[in-house]
Design a protein around this motif. Structure first.
Motif, PDB file in Angstrom:
ATOM      1  N   SER A 263      -5.408   7.428  20.094  1.00  0.00           N
ATOM      2  CA  SER A 263      -4.063   6.841  20.618  1.00  0.00           C
ATOM      3  C   SER A 263      -3.464   5.785  19.952  1.00  0.00           C
ATOM      4  O   SER A 263      -2.128   5.753  19.430  1.00  0.00           O
ATOM      5  N   ALA A 264      -4.364   4.934  19.234  1.00  0.00           N
ATOM      6  CA  ALA A 264      -3.875   4.003  18.338  1.00  0.00           C
ATOM      7  C   ALA A 264      -3.262   4.567  17.026  1.00  0.00           C
ATOM      8  O   ALA A 264      -2.252   4.345  16.543  1.00  0.00           O
ATOM      9  N   ALA A 265      -3.845   5.692  16.442  1.00  0.00           N
ATOM     10  CA  ALA A 265      -3.787   6.333  15.318  1.00  0.00           C
ATOM     11  C   ALA A 265      -2.471   7.033  15.257  1.00  0.00           C
ATOM     12  O   ALA A 265      -1.498   7.114  14.249  1.00  0.00           O
ATOM     13  N   VAL A 266      -2.168   7.759  16.428  1.00  0.00           N
ATOM     14  CA  VAL A 266      -0.861   8.597  16.530  1.00  0.00           C
ATOM     15  C   VAL A 266       0.401   7.577  16.398  1.00  0.00           C
ATOM     16  O   VAL A 266       1.238   7.660  15.748  1.00  0.00           O
ATOM     17  N   ARG A 267       0.169   6.462  17.166  1.00  0.00           N
ATOM     18  CA  ARG A 267       1.295   5.416  17.133  1.00  0.00           C
ATOM     19  C   ARG A 267       1.656   5.007  15.528  1.00  0.00           C
ATOM     20  O   ARG A 267       2.764   4.788  15.240  1.00  0.00           O
ATOM     21  N   MET A 268       0.512   4.793  15.041  1.00  0.00           N
ATOM     22  CA  MET A 268       0.426   4.437  13.556  1.00  0.00           C
ATOM     23  C   MET A 268       1.046   5.292  12.673  1.00  0.00           C
ATOM     24  O   MET A 268       1.900   4.998  11.745  1.00  0.00           O
ATOM     25  N   MET A 269       0.763   6.667  12.654  1.00  0.00           N
ATOM     26  CA  MET A 269       1.367   7.876  11.994  1.00  0.00           C
ATOM     27  C   MET A 269       2.840   7.794  12.262  1.00  0.00           C
ATOM     28  O   MET A 269       3.643   7.963  11.437  1.00  0.00           O
ATOM     29  N   GLU A 270       3.137   7.475  13.633  1.00  0.00           N
ATOM     30  CA  GLU A 270       4.698   7.400  13.918  1.00  0.00           C
ATOM     31  C   GLU A 270       5.415   6.573  13.199  1.00  0.00           C
ATOM     32  O   GLU A 270       6.795   6.908  12.796  1.00  0.00           O
ATOM     33  N   ASN A 271       5.052   5.382  12.827  1.00  0.00           N
ATOM     34  CA  ASN A 271       5.498   4.351  11.998  1.00  0.00           C
ATOM     35  C   ASN A 271       5.147   4.208  10.808  1.00  0.00           C
ATOM     36  O   ASN A 271       5.490   3.291   9.836  1.00  0.00           O
ATOM     37  N   LEU A 272       4.410   5.148  10.107  1.00  0.00           N
ATOM     38  CA  LEU A 272       3.676   5.065   8.793  1.00  0.00           C
ATOM     39  C   LEU A 272       4.734   5.084   7.680  1.00  0.00           C
ATOM     40  O   LEU A 272       4.722   4.050   6.631  1.00  0.00           O
ATOM     41  N   GLU A 273       5.570   5.662   7.763  1.00  0.00           N
ATOM     42  CA  GLU A 273       6.631   6.021   6.525  1.00  0.00           C
ATOM     43  C   GLU A 273       7.561   4.624   6.313  1.00  0.00           C
ATOM     44  O   GLU A 273       7.799   4.140   5.474  1.00  0.00           O
ATOM     45  N   GLN A 274       7.827   4.174   7.656  1.00  0.00           N
ATOM     46  CA  GLN A 274       8.156   2.742   7.637  1.00  0.00           C
ATOM     47  C   GLN A 274       7.493   1.647   6.981  1.00  0.00           C
ATOM     48  O   GLN A 274       7.820   0.905   6.348  1.00  0.00           O
TER      49      GLN A 274
ATOM     50  N   GLN B 125      -0.868   9.313  -0.247  1.00  0.00           N
ATOM     51  CA  GLN B 125       0.077   8.504  -1.265  1.00  0.00           C
ATOM     52  C   GLN B 125       0.538   7.292  -0.758  1.00  0.00           C
ATOM     53  O   GLN B 125       0.669   6.379  -1.583  1.00  0.00           O
ATOM     54  N   ALA B 126       1.245   7.494   0.589  1.00  0.00           N
ATOM     55  CA  ALA B 126       1.819   6.493   1.105  1.00  0.00           C
ATOM     56  C   ALA B 126       1.056   5.239   1.130  1.00  0.00           C
ATOM     57  O   ALA B 126       1.304   4.128   0.752  1.00  0.00           O
ATOM     58  N   PHE B 127      -0.266   5.488   1.680  1.00  0.00           N
ATOM     59  CA  PHE B 127      -1.170   4.151   1.618  1.00  0.00           C
ATOM     60  C   PHE B 127      -1.469   3.749   0.274  1.00  0.00           C
ATOM     61  O   PHE B 127      -1.581   2.525   0.057  1.00  0.00           O
ATOM     62  N   ALA B 128      -1.850   4.724  -0.764  1.00  0.00           N
ATOM     63  CA  ALA B 128      -2.018   4.446  -2.121  1.00  0.00           C
ATOM     64  C   ALA B 128      -0.890   3.333  -2.748  1.00  0.00           C
ATOM     65  O   ALA B 128      -1.095   2.364  -3.666  1.00  0.00           O
ATOM     66  N   GLU B 129       0.281   3.775  -2.668  1.00  0.00           N
ATOM     67  CA  GLU B 129       1.192   3.372  -3.245  1.00  0.00           C
ATOM     68  C   GLU B 129       1.618   1.792  -2.601  1.00  0.00           C
ATOM     69  O   GLU B 129       1.593   0.763  -3.297  1.00  0.00           O
ATOM     70  N   ALA B 130       1.440   1.656  -1.155  1.00  0.00           N
ATOM     71  CA  ALA B 130       1.597   0.579  -0.559  1.00  0.00           C
ATOM     72  C   ALA B 130       0.507  -0.475  -1.267  1.00  0.00           C
ATOM     73  O   ALA B 130       0.619  -1.808  -1.266  1.00  0.00           O
ATOM     74  N   ALA B 131      -0.602  -0.049  -1.011  1.00  0.00           N
ATOM     75  CA  ALA B 131      -1.826  -0.877  -1.830  1.00  0.00           C
ATOM     76  C   ALA B 131      -1.812  -1.148  -2.974  1.00  0.00           C
ATOM     77  O   ALA B 131      -2.127  -2.313  -3.398  1.00  0.00           O
ATOM     78  N   LYS B 132      -1.177  -0.373  -3.850  1.00  0.00           N
ATOM     79  CA  LYS B 132      -0.942  -0.829  -5.338  1.00  0.00           C
ATOM     80  C   LYS B 132      -0.033  -1.931  -5.401  1.00  0.00           C
ATOM     81  O   LYS B 132      -0.046  -2.966  -6.094  1.00  0.00           O
ATOM     82  N   ARG B 133       1.047  -1.734  -4.365  1.00  0.00           N
ATOM     83  CA  ARG B 133       1.998  -2.865  -4.608  1.00  0.00           C
ATOM     84  C   ARG B 133       1.389  -4.186  -4.183  1.00  0.00           C
ATOM     85  O   ARG B 133       1.956  -5.137  -4.329  1.00  0.00           O
ATOM     86  N   LEU B 134       0.246  -4.070  -3.041  1.00  0.00           N
ATOM     87  CA  LEU B 134      -0.203  -5.540  -2.827  1.00  0.00           C
ATOM     88  C   LEU B 134      -1.334  -5.720  -3.696  1.00  0.00           C
ATOM     89  O   LEU B 134      -2.296  -6.794  -3.371  1.00  0.00           O
ATOM     90  N   GLY B 135      -1.558  -5.092  -4.920  1.00  0.00           N
ATOM     91  CA  GLY B 135      -2.358  -5.551  -6.003  1.00  0.00           C
ATOM     92  C   GLY B 135      -3.574  -4.771  -5.983  1.00  0.00           C
ATOM     93  O   GLY B 135      -4.687  -4.916  -6.729  1.00  0.00           O
ATOM     94  N   VAL B 136      -3.799  -3.564  -5.145  1.00  0.00           N
ATOM     95  CA  VAL B 136      -5.084  -2.865  -5.330  1.00  0.00           C
ATOM     96  C   VAL B 136      -5.100  -2.214  -6.645  1.00  0.00           C
ATOM     97  O   VAL B 136      -4.019  -1.535  -6.914  1.00  0.00           O
ATOM     98  N   ASP B 137      -6.240  -2.183  -7.153  1.00  0.00           N
ATOM     99  CA  ASP B 137      -6.629  -1.634  -8.393  1.00  0.00           C
ATOM    100  C   ASP B 137      -7.259  -0.131  -8.173  1.00  0.00           C
ATOM    101  O   ASP B 137      -8.575   0.042  -7.948  1.00  0.00           O
ATOM    102  N   ILE B 138      -6.370   0.765  -8.154  1.00  0.00           N
ATOM    103  CA  ILE B 138      -6.769   2.397  -7.934  1.00  0.00           C
ATOM    104  C   ILE B 138      -7.426   2.972  -9.208  1.00  0.00           C
ATOM    105  O   ILE B 138      -6.535   3.247  -9.954  1.00  0.00           O
ATOM    106  N   ARG B 139      -8.581   3.492  -9.388  1.00  0.00           N
ATOM    107  CA  ARG B 139      -9.055   4.067 -10.430  1.00  0.00           C
ATOM    108  C   ARG B 139      -9.608   5.513 -10.180  1.00  0.00           C
ATOM    109  O   ARG B 139     -10.289   5.642  -9.334  1.00  0.00           O
TER     110      ARG B 139
END
Lengths: 386, 92
Positions: free
Chosen positions: A66-77, A160-174
């Motif tokens: 239930s929580a996940a569907v709501r998050m998916m609905e707003n994920l792009e934003q 990709q959406a999560f990864a790019e947002a994470a990188k902007r917050l300084g996450v080091d993705i290798r």
């Protein structure tokens, strides 16, 4: 040999790993490193059916979904992802062929409504299914459940959406970096070693390695009851949109959907015969099986052309439920074992993992999914999965 | 070739899109394919695979034979689902 320091290392670049990385960084964790042996979403996430549904049969999965569907609905934003995640919320239909299934479905719907008053799952008669999908063969179908807020998304773009947002917050993705060892000292995690010879000092390691979850856990000295199981998929030429909703059938182990580009994605789960090892090759036996079952479901598909097969691995546990949270090794956390329904829960579970790791009370209590449940014999079998 | 040249005719992907993705860090065929559907259509990359490999090679300096290729999967040619029905291997 490079030496580096982290506050948390996440192993696995699927939806669970990338979501956990994003929410950890968002919660203020400064140096988050994510290690992925291939490219992002190259494992279970990218090979999945990527269905999204409220329709589960255990309390924990209903709360999470239930929580996940709501998050998916707003994920792009939320993640400010311009490419989009191709979320299609045109519904998800689960069909029943036996009275036992119908009884279980009635229980599931009741539980879903009790837990989430906004839940839209409804029970459909065979006639109603026929009206909704007139091309579907309803021979033997006794009814089903349908939720119009369910559907599917593009798993690569969600990651990709999560990864790019994470990188902007300084996450080091290798990417293309494999973990070969996890070091511990006096019952605590101290470092992660990669195949490039790097030793990353860290007090926190999160295992989001999907089907490799047991191997990764073993590196930290933690045994978990998890094994890989192959599932195969066939994909067709693009067709004009005719199948708005995703369809799932536990009797034949089948599921199918049409993506926004028009291709049909056709899956069959065959736990009895499929290999239970790290093996993502395709078989001809599957082609015969999927052809028979899909032409049975939608007879007109016999003239539709298959352009490709693929295979992926479920990370199975004894009760087909995930193993979440802390372990006897301090600082070593698990988010594995999703047994084929993990994609859709990635966003909410990433958030919960970040809360657990940063010592906050999680927004949903996931203690029933702990590793201890196997010792205590407190299994939580999910009736609604393939 | 010009930037607007269509590289993947099945999925209408231009050279410009491919070059942008490579610049953004997607430097294997598998990643590019998953980002923009290049090579996912009915021909399964028969036309575009070589061009994308060359573009990756040019941008990264990696020799062409070291650019990681995609997995080759069945069927080699598109086949109707109906072709798999009725009859076993012995022709019955």
């Amino acid at each position: 040999m490079a030496n580096n320091m982290a506050d948390a290392v996440i192993i696995g670049g699927g939806v669970h790993g990338c979501a956990t990385a994003y929410y950890l960084a968002k919660a203020g964790c400064k140096r988050v490193v994510l290690l992925e042996k291939g490219y992002l979403a190259s494992g279970g996430t990218g090979r999945s059916g990527a269905g999204i549904r409220h329709q589960f049969g255990t309390e924990i999965n209903i709360r999470l979904s239930s929580a996940a569907v709501r998050m998916m609905e707003n994920l792009e934003q939320e993640l400010e992802y311009p490419r989009g995640i191709s979320l299609m919320q045109k519904g998800y239909l689960i069909i029943a062929y036996t009275e036992t299934q119908m009884e279980q479905f009635a229980k599931n719907v009741q539980l879903q409504r009790e837990i989430d008053p906004e839940n839209l799952t409804e029970i459909l008669t065979t006639e109603e299914i026929n009206r909704k999908l007139p091309f579907l063969n309803v021979e033997g179908v006794l009814g089903g459940t349908f939720n119009r807020r369910d559907g599917h998304a593009n798993p690569f773009h969600v990651v990709q959406a999560f990864a790019e947002a994470a990188k902007r917050l300084g996450v080091d993705i290798r990417t293309f970096t494999e973990v070969v060892d996890i070091r511990t000292d006096q019952g605590k995690v101290t470092a992660v070693v990669t195949d490039k010879g790097e030793v990353i000092q860290t007090p926190v390691v999160v295992n989001c390695a999907g089907p490799h979850g047991a191997v990764v856990s073993k590196m930290a000295g933690v045994d978990i009851p998890l094994y890989p199981q192959r599932h195969q998929v066939a994909v067709t030429e693009p067709l004009e949109m005719f199948l708005p909703c995703m369809v799932l059938d536990f009797t034949h182990g089948t599921w199918f959907k049409q993506t926004p580009d028009g291709s049909l994605i056709l899956g069959v789960g065959d736990p009895e015969h499929e290999v239970k090892e790290i093996n993502q090759r395709c078989t001809w036996e599957f082609m015969k099986d999927v052809a028979e079952k899909m032409v049975f479901h939608i007879p007109r598909l016999k003239d539709v052309v298959v352009v490709r097969q693929w295979a992926g691995l479920y990370d199975m546990t004894p009760d087909s439920q995930a193993i979440l949270g802390a372990t006897p090794v301090e600082g070593f956390y698990l988010d594995v074992g999703w047994s084929g329904h993990g994609f859709q829960l990635g966003p909410i579970v990433g958030k919960i993992m970040a809360e657990l790791i940063s010592g906050q009370k999680p927004c949903i209590d996931v203690s029933c999914m702990s590793l201890e449940r196997f010792e205590k014999g407190e299994l939580i079998p999910e009736p609604n999965c393939v | 070739m010009e930037d607007k040249t269509v590289i993947c005719r099945c999925e209408d992907v231009t050279l410009e899109e491919i070059r942008t993705l490579i610049q953004e860090g997607f430097q294997t065929i598998d990643e590019i394919k998953r980002m923009c559907r290049c090579g996912m259509g009915p021909c399964q990359g028969r036309t575009c695979r070589a061009v994308v490999s060359q573009e990756i090679s040019r941008a990264t300096g990696l020799p062409l034979n070291e650019v990681k290729g995609p997995t080759f999967r069945q069927p080699i040619k598109p086949v109707k689902l109906g072709a798999f029905l009725g009859g076993d291997d012995d022709g019955k």
